[in-house]
Design a protein around this motif. Structure first.
Motif, PDB file in Angstrom:
ATOM      1  N   TYR A 142     -24.633  21.255  43.759  1.00  0.00           N
ATOM      2  CA  TYR A 142     -25.460  21.419  42.568  1.00  0.00           C
ATOM      3  C   TYR A 142     -26.306  20.177  42.279  1.00  0.00           C
ATOM      4  O   TYR A 142     -27.039  20.129  41.295  1.00  0.00           O
ATOM      5  CB  TYR A 142     -24.584  21.718  41.350  1.00  0.00           C
ATOM      6  N   PHE A 143     -26.196  19.171  43.130  1.00  0.00           N
ATOM      7  CA  PHE A 143     -26.871  17.895  42.856  1.00  0.00           C
ATOM      8  C   PHE A 143     -28.380  18.072  42.735  1.00  0.00           C
ATOM      9  O   PHE A 143     -29.020  17.617  41.796  1.00  0.00           O
ATOM     10  CB  PHE A 143     -26.521  16.894  43.947  1.00  0.00           C
ATOM     11  N   TRP A 144     -28.981  18.782  43.722  1.00  0.00           N
ATOM     12  CA  TRP A 144     -30.436  18.945  43.690  1.00  0.00           C
ATOM     13  C   TRP A 144     -30.879  19.748  42.485  1.00  0.00           C
ATOM     14  O   TRP A 144     -31.957  19.534  41.937  1.00  0.00           O
ATOM     15  CB  TRP A 144     -30.925  19.596  44.986  1.00  0.00           C
ATOM     16  N   THR A 145     -30.004  20.673  42.045  1.00  0.00           N
ATOM     17  CA  THR A 145     -30.342  21.472  40.857  1.00  0.00           C
ATOM     18  C   THR A 145     -30.423  20.583  39.626  1.00  0.00           C
ATOM     19  O   THR A 145     -31.318  20.725  38.792  1.00  0.00           O
ATOM     20  CB  THR A 145     -29.278  22.566  40.634  1.00  0.00           C
ATOM     21  N   LEU A 146     -29.465  19.633  39.507  1.00  0.00           N
ATOM     22  CA  LEU A 146     -29.471  18.726  38.362  1.00  0.00           C
ATOM     23  C   LEU A 146     -30.719  17.860  38.369  1.00  0.00           C
ATOM     24  O   LEU A 146     -31.351  17.649  37.326  1.00  0.00           O
ATOM     25  CB  LEU A 146     -28.213  17.841  38.377  1.00  0.00           C
ATOM     26  N   ILE A 147     -31.084  17.337  39.531  1.00  0.00           N
ATOM     27  CA  ILE A 147     -32.269  16.493  39.615  1.00  0.00           C
ATOM     28  C   ILE A 147     -33.518  17.285  39.228  1.00  0.00           C
ATOM     29  O   ILE A 147     -34.364  16.823  38.462  1.00  0.00           O
ATOM     30  CB  ILE A 147     -32.432  15.938  41.047  1.00  0.00           C
ATOM     31  N   LEU A 148     -33.622  18.495  39.764  1.00  0.00           N
ATOM     32  CA  LEU A 148     -34.779  19.335  39.459  1.00  0.00           C
ATOM     33  C   LEU A 148     -34.823  19.665  37.970  1.00  0.00           C
ATOM     34  O   LEU A 148     -35.878  19.628  37.328  1.00  0.00           O
ATOM     35  CB  LEU A 148     -34.734  20.611  40.297  1.00  0.00           C
ATOM     36  N   PHE A 183     -31.886  17.237  22.764  1.00  0.00           N
ATOM     37  CA  PHE A 183     -30.447  17.225  23.018  1.00  0.00           C
ATOM     38  C   PHE A 183     -30.162  17.609  24.473  1.00  0.00           C
ATOM     39  O   PHE A 183     -29.359  16.969  25.154  1.00  0.00           O
ATOM     40  CB  PHE A 183     -29.729  18.186  22.069  1.00  0.00           C
ATOM     41  N   LEU A 184     -30.834  18.657  24.951  1.00  0.00           N
ATOM     42  CA  LEU A 184     -30.657  19.074  26.342  1.00  0.00           C
ATOM     43  C   LEU A 184     -31.141  17.996  27.298  1.00  0.00           C
ATOM     44  O   LEU A 184     -30.534  17.755  28.347  1.00  0.00           O
ATOM     45  CB  LEU A 184     -31.392  20.386  26.591  1.00  0.00           C
ATOM     46  N   LEU A 185     -32.246  17.345  26.942  1.00  0.00           N
ATOM     47  CA  LEU A 185     -32.735  16.242  27.765  1.00  0.00           C
ATOM     48  C   LEU A 185     -31.684  15.147  27.879  1.00  0.00           C
ATOM     49  O   LEU A 185     -31.404  14.647  28.964  1.00  0.00           O
ATOM     50  CB  LEU A 185     -34.018  15.677  27.149  1.00  0.00           C
ATOM     51  N   GLY A 186     -31.105  14.774  26.727  1.00  0.00           N
ATOM     52  CA  GLY A 186     -30.061  13.754  26.753  1.00  0.00           C
ATOM     53  C   GLY A 186     -28.839  14.194  27.519  1.00  0.00           C
ATOM     54  O   GLY A 186     -28.245  13.418  28.268  1.00  0.00           O
ATOM     55  N   PHE A 187     -28.450  15.463  27.363  1.00  0.00           N
ATOM     56  CA  PHE A 187     -27.261  15.970  28.049  1.00  0.00           C
ATOM     57  C   PHE A 187     -27.453  15.934  29.572  1.00  0.00           C
ATOM     58  O   PHE A 187     -26.581  15.477  30.307  1.00  0.00           O
ATOM     59  CB  PHE A 187     -26.965  17.391  27.591  1.00  0.00           C
ATOM     60  N   VAL A 188     -28.632  16.397  30.027  1.00  0.00           N
ATOM     61  CA  VAL A 188     -28.892  16.378  31.470  1.00  0.00           C
ATOM     62  C   VAL A 188     -28.987  14.937  31.965  1.00  0.00           C
ATOM     63  O   VAL A 188     -28.506  14.605  33.054  1.00  0.00           O
ATOM     64  CB  VAL A 188     -30.177  17.167  31.803  1.00  0.00           C
ATOM     65  N   GLY A 189     -29.588  14.053  31.155  1.00  0.00           N
ATOM     66  CA  GLY A 189     -29.617  12.639  31.519  1.00  0.00           C
ATOM     67  C   GLY A 189     -28.217  12.075  31.681  1.00  0.00           C
ATOM     68  O   GLY A 189     -27.942  11.287  32.592  1.00  0.00           O
ATOM     69  N   GLY A 230     -30.772  13.206  21.149  1.00  0.00           N
ATOM     70  CA  GLY A 230     -30.803  12.850  22.558  1.00  0.00           C
ATOM     71  C   GLY A 230     -29.645  11.962  22.957  1.00  0.00           C
ATOM     72  O   GLY A 230     -28.987  12.186  23.981  1.00  0.00           O
ATOM     73  N   MET A 231     -29.360  10.947  22.138  1.00  0.00           N
ATOM     74  CA  MET A 231     -28.241  10.057  22.432  1.00  0.00           C
ATOM     75  C   MET A 231     -26.912  10.801  22.325  1.00  0.00           C
ATOM     76  O   MET A 231     -25.980  10.539  23.095  1.00  0.00           O
ATOM     77  CB  MET A 231     -28.250   8.868  21.462  1.00  0.00           C
ATOM     78  N   GLY A 232     -26.846  11.731  21.378  1.00  0.00           N
ATOM     79  CA  GLY A 232     -25.634  12.541  21.262  1.00  0.00           C
ATOM     80  C   GLY A 232     -25.414  13.390  22.497  1.00  0.00           C
ATOM     81  O   GLY A 232     -24.293  13.504  23.006  1.00  0.00           O
ATOM     82  N   GLY A 233     -26.488  14.003  23.008  1.00  0.00           N
ATOM     83  CA  GLY A 233     -26.380  14.784  24.238  1.00  0.00           C
ATOM     84  C   GLY A 233     -25.968  13.926  25.418  1.00  0.00           C
ATOM     85  O   GLY A 233     -25.121  14.327  26.234  1.00  0.00           O
ATOM     86  N   PHE A 234     -26.537  12.730  25.513  1.00  0.00           N
ATOM     87  CA  PHE A 234     -26.208  11.810  26.600  1.00  0.00           C
ATOM     88  C   PHE A 234     -24.736  11.414  26.535  1.00  0.00           C
ATOM     89  O   PHE A 234     -24.009  11.460  27.534  1.00  0.00           O
ATOM     90  CB  PHE A 234     -27.097  10.566  26.503  1.00  0.00           C
ATOM     91  N   GLY A 235     -24.293  11.018  25.325  1.00  0.00           N
ATOM     92  CA  GLY A 235     -22.896  10.605  25.164  1.00  0.00           C
ATOM     93  C   GLY A 235     -21.928  11.735  25.417  1.00  0.00           C
ATOM     94  O   GLY A 235     -20.859  11.536  26.007  1.00  0.00           O
ATOM     95  N   LEU A 236     -22.308  12.958  25.002  1.00  0.00           N
ATOM     96  CA  LEU A 236     -21.433  14.117  25.223  1.00  0.00           C
ATOM     97  C   LEU A 236     -21.259  14.385  26.714  1.00  0.00           C
ATOM     98  O   LEU A 236     -20.145  14.649  27.179  1.00  0.00           O
ATOM     99  CB  LEU A 236     -22.022  15.344  24.534  1.00  0.00           C
ATOM    100  N   ALA A 237     -22.355  14.308  27.487  1.00  0.00           N
ATOM    101  CA  ALA A 237     -22.264  14.551  28.926  1.00  0.00           C
ATOM    102  C   ALA A 237     -21.387  13.507  29.610  1.00  0.00           C
ATOM    103  O   ALA A 237     -20.631  13.829  30.533  1.00  0.00           O
ATOM    104  CB  ALA A 237     -23.663  14.552  29.544  1.00  0.00           C
ATOM    105  N   LEU A 238     -21.483  12.244  29.158  1.00  0.00           N
ATOM    106  CA  LEU A 238     -20.636  11.198  29.746  1.00  0.00           C
ATOM    107  C   LEU A 238     -19.179  11.366  29.345  1.00  0.00           C
ATOM    108  O   LEU A 238     -18.271  11.050  30.122  1.00  0.00           O
ATOM    109  CB  LEU A 238     -21.122   9.818  29.295  1.00  0.00           C
ATOM    110  N   ALA A 239     -18.956  11.859  28.133  1.00  0.00           N
ATOM    111  CA  ALA A 239     -17.595  11.938  27.616  1.00  0.00           C
ATOM    112  C   ALA A 239     -16.824  13.139  28.145  1.00  0.00           C
ATOM    113  O   ALA A 239     -15.601  13.072  28.339  1.00  0.00           O
ATOM    114  CB  ALA A 239     -17.629  11.975  26.084  1.00  0.00           C
TER     115      ALA A 239
END
Length: 667
Positions: A3-9, A205-211, A367-376
């Motif tokens: 799924y790596f290329w999908t995430l990058i795209l 939020f989605l941008l931050g989450f994918v980031g 955005g920061m919330g999405g980023f932190g959620l994806a990392l957490a």
């Protein structure tokens, strides 16, 4: 890894839509929690005290005159006219203790409920009139209002203090041009603007989450997942305790990244234009360009951007010494610091993307919330389901490939910021075809890297190209082929999928018939457009736009390019496009000082200053794009709209205005 290329795209795709904010006017109430009064207290014929009283609503406070540079805006008294008096000493204020402010991180003196300021003077001319401006900022526990200025005129002869500017503060030209900005739109009172916010917040939020998901696949974070989860699940006395600790660790990661946006809320409240106008500020755009170039070469492996090692060591020591919940919190901070060399550039992209929209600090929080959620999430999920750890791919050279690919993405984004500066200043160095050419070169570089033809410092021994890497290289080749028509002067040059990123079609190295979008005739001056509408007896499509406005380009290249929309704009409307971010100076005889309704002066020096103020004065709105349909007598034909990506909806809106115009009839 499949799924790596999908995430990058997906990451790249979301970046192209990161500025989507559905522009609508807001019926926001203006907070006014402070009232100023002034008076003169004469002691003798030659001495007196000027007294300024600030009365505050409950919960609000006013800052002292004595505030450090890094703190809030201090209260400042400026004597703009002192002929006939002499100031004795300095302005005195109430003696209150300084209190530590957690937001600013310093001891600050401020006043609640009421504050009295006193200035001793010597009267040299009993007929003198003193003029004073009070600049101040007020805050409550949740927000700070923008700095404001209140002027006073104080007469020595009749002992009166009047709030406001004197007749001589503005020239006749200033007063005339201030009045001319208000065009007295008929029918505006029937328009009830609606607030619409959720779409922009969800996008960022989605941008931050994918980031955050991308950050998980970097060498600084990915190896930490199994180590950290194993530490909690195996190091705890019971499985339940280990599970709780791992979830707490994830919660703290989320909160840390969310809290990083808090200072921007303060900045947003102090001066909203700082955040909302980043996309039009030349200096800030050039700064972002340089920062993104630095980030890109860091990802390429030529150097590492790291925070001081002493910071992470200190946090690690605290985690070990405290233990328990406090220790877990410091462990989360340690992760944020140690992983900065990988997460920093992604957070920089998030910062640049969210602050160049109309959503300002609130969007950054999402955005920061999405980023932190994806990392957490991984730390909590793998603690809940430890068997999943066995399915994780092993660390290896693919992690460096992720970093290098992100480096190329950062490089492409860097030129977007340089393009913004070029557009608003009209330098002409990054015309549309040149910009696209640079992106083609960057994409070719990425393609060559993915196919193994070029290498970077941290790449391992040369091996057979994997299927995923080959697939990404092929997609990049397709992207290059898609970009190539953008270099031509043909109908295929309109790259709709990238609308908003390259400069507009008319900002070209080729000669264009007009300087309007898509070759449309567009007046860039309200008075000239209104005159044309009256001569041709056509309604006006008033287009508040910006050179660096992403959604404006999307509307022009994706919606206006629709044949039906294009024809109705071209044939049935007079298009007036007013660029609110144009930094070109007005002719000297057209520059003036605008007197705000509440007092205070705004200097109108550039074309953008004029049209931004024109929009705010007449439409109580400062977002772009913003579209208004008017008849030649300045009657509103239907409610204005903002960003409207649906072609049919926008076409129906244009037709509705045209039908209203034809039904009423204008002579």
């Amino acid at each position: 890894m499949k799924y790596f290329w999908t995430l990058i795209l997906l990451f790249t795709t979301i970046l192209t839509t990161q500025a989507q904010v559905f522009g609508t006017a807001n019926n926001s109430q203006i907070a006014d929690p402070i009232e100023w009064e002034a008076r003169i207290d004469k002691h003798t014929d030659s001495t007196a005290t000027l007294i300024f009283n600030a009365i505050l609503d409950k919960g609000w406070h006013l800052y002292s005159q004595e505030v450090d540079e890094d703190g809030p805006i201090p209260t400042t008294f400026t004597f703009t006219k002192t002929e006939g008096i002499e100031l004795i000493g300095e302005m005195q204020e109430p003696d209150v203790p300084a209190i530590f402010d957690e937001v600013f991180g310093m001891d600050i003196k401020f006043f609640k409920n009421e504050a009295e300021f006193r200035q001793e003077i010597r009267i040299l001319d009993p007929e003198a009139t003193v003029e004073v401006e009070v600049e101040f900022m007020v805050c409550d526990d949740e927000q700070c209002l923008p700095p404001d200025t209140v002027p006073f005129q104080i007469s020595m002869s009749n002992n009166e203090a009047v709030q406001g500017y004197g007749d001589l503060d503005l020239s006749e030209k200033d007063r005339e041009q201030t009045a001319a900005l208000d065009i007295d739109i008929q029918g505006w009172e029937a328009y009830e603007p609606e607030e619409e916010e959720g779409s922009g917040y969800m996008t960022i939020f989605l941008l931050g989450f994918v980031g955050g998901l991308i950050a998980l696949l970097t060498p600084c974070v990915f190896p930490m997942i199994p180590l950290t989860v194993s530490f909690f699940t195996k190091g705890a006395k019971t499985r339940k305790k280990g599970l709780v600790n791992a979830i707490l660790y994830g919660v703290f990661i989320f909160l840390i990244y969310l809290l990083l946006s808090v200072p921007f809320h303060l900045l947003d409240n102090i001066a909203p234009e700082i955040l909302n106008n980043i996309s039009t500020n030349t200096t800030l755009n050039i700064a972002f360009f340089v920062i993104f170039i630095v980030f890109a070469f860091s990802f390429f492996g030529y150097y590492e951007i790291t925070l001081p090692s002493s910071w992470s060591s200190r946090m690690d020591d605290k985690a070990s010494s405290f233990g328990g919940i406090v220790g877990i919190f410091f462990m989360a901070i340690t992760l944020a610091l140690v992983s900065f060399s990988c997460t920093g550039p992604i957070l920089g992209s998030l910062l640049g993307g969210s602050l160049t929209t109309d959503g300002g600090a609130m969007q950054l929080s999402f955005g920061m919330g999405g980023f932190g959620l994806a990392l957490a999430l991984p730390f909590a999920l793998f603690a809940l389901f430890p068997n999943w750890l066995n399915s994780l791919p092993k660390s290896g050279g693919w992690l460096n490939t992720v970093k290098v690919v992100l480096g190329f993405i950062e490089l492409g984004l860097a030129f977007k910021f340089l393009s913004n500066a070029d557009l608003v200043e009209h330098w002409g160095i990054l015309k549309r075809e040149i910009f696209i050419g640079i992106w083609i070169l960057i994409a070719i570089g990425l393609m060559l890297y993915l196919f193994g033809l070029i290498r970077f410092p941290h790449d391992g021994p040369k091996q057979k190209i994997s299927k995923v890497r080959f697939g990404l290289g092929t997609l990049t080749l397709v992207f290059v082929i898609y970009l190539l028509p953008g270099l031509t002067n043909t109908g295929f040059a309109n790259l709709k999928l990238l609308s908003g990123f390259p400069p507009p079609l008319f900002y070209s190295i080729y000669d264009k018939p007009t300087e309007g979008p898509l070759g449309l005739k567009a007046y860039k001056d309200w008075e000239k457009g209104l005159e044309a509408a009256r001569e041709e007896n056509k309604p006006i499509l008033l287009d508040f736009t910006g050179w660096a406005c992403v959604n404006c380009r999307k509307m022009e290249e994706q919606v206006w390019s629709n044949p039906e929309v294009y024809e109705i704009i071209k044939n049935d409307y007079i298009l007036v496009s007013l660029y609110v971010d144009d930094k070109v100076n007005l002719p000297e005889d057209e520059q003036f000082n605008y007197l705000r309704d509440k007092g205070g002066i705004k200097k109108i020096r550039t074309i953008g200053d004029k049209w931004a103020t024109f929009q705010t004065v007449n439409f109580k709105n400062n977002s772009q794009p913003f579209y208004v349909l008017l008849d030649p007598n300045v009657n509103l034909l239907n409610p204005p709209v903002g960003y409207t990506p649906n072609e049919k909806e926008y076409l129906n809106w244009l037709r509705e205005g045209l039908n209203k115009f034809e039904a009423v009839g204008i002579n």
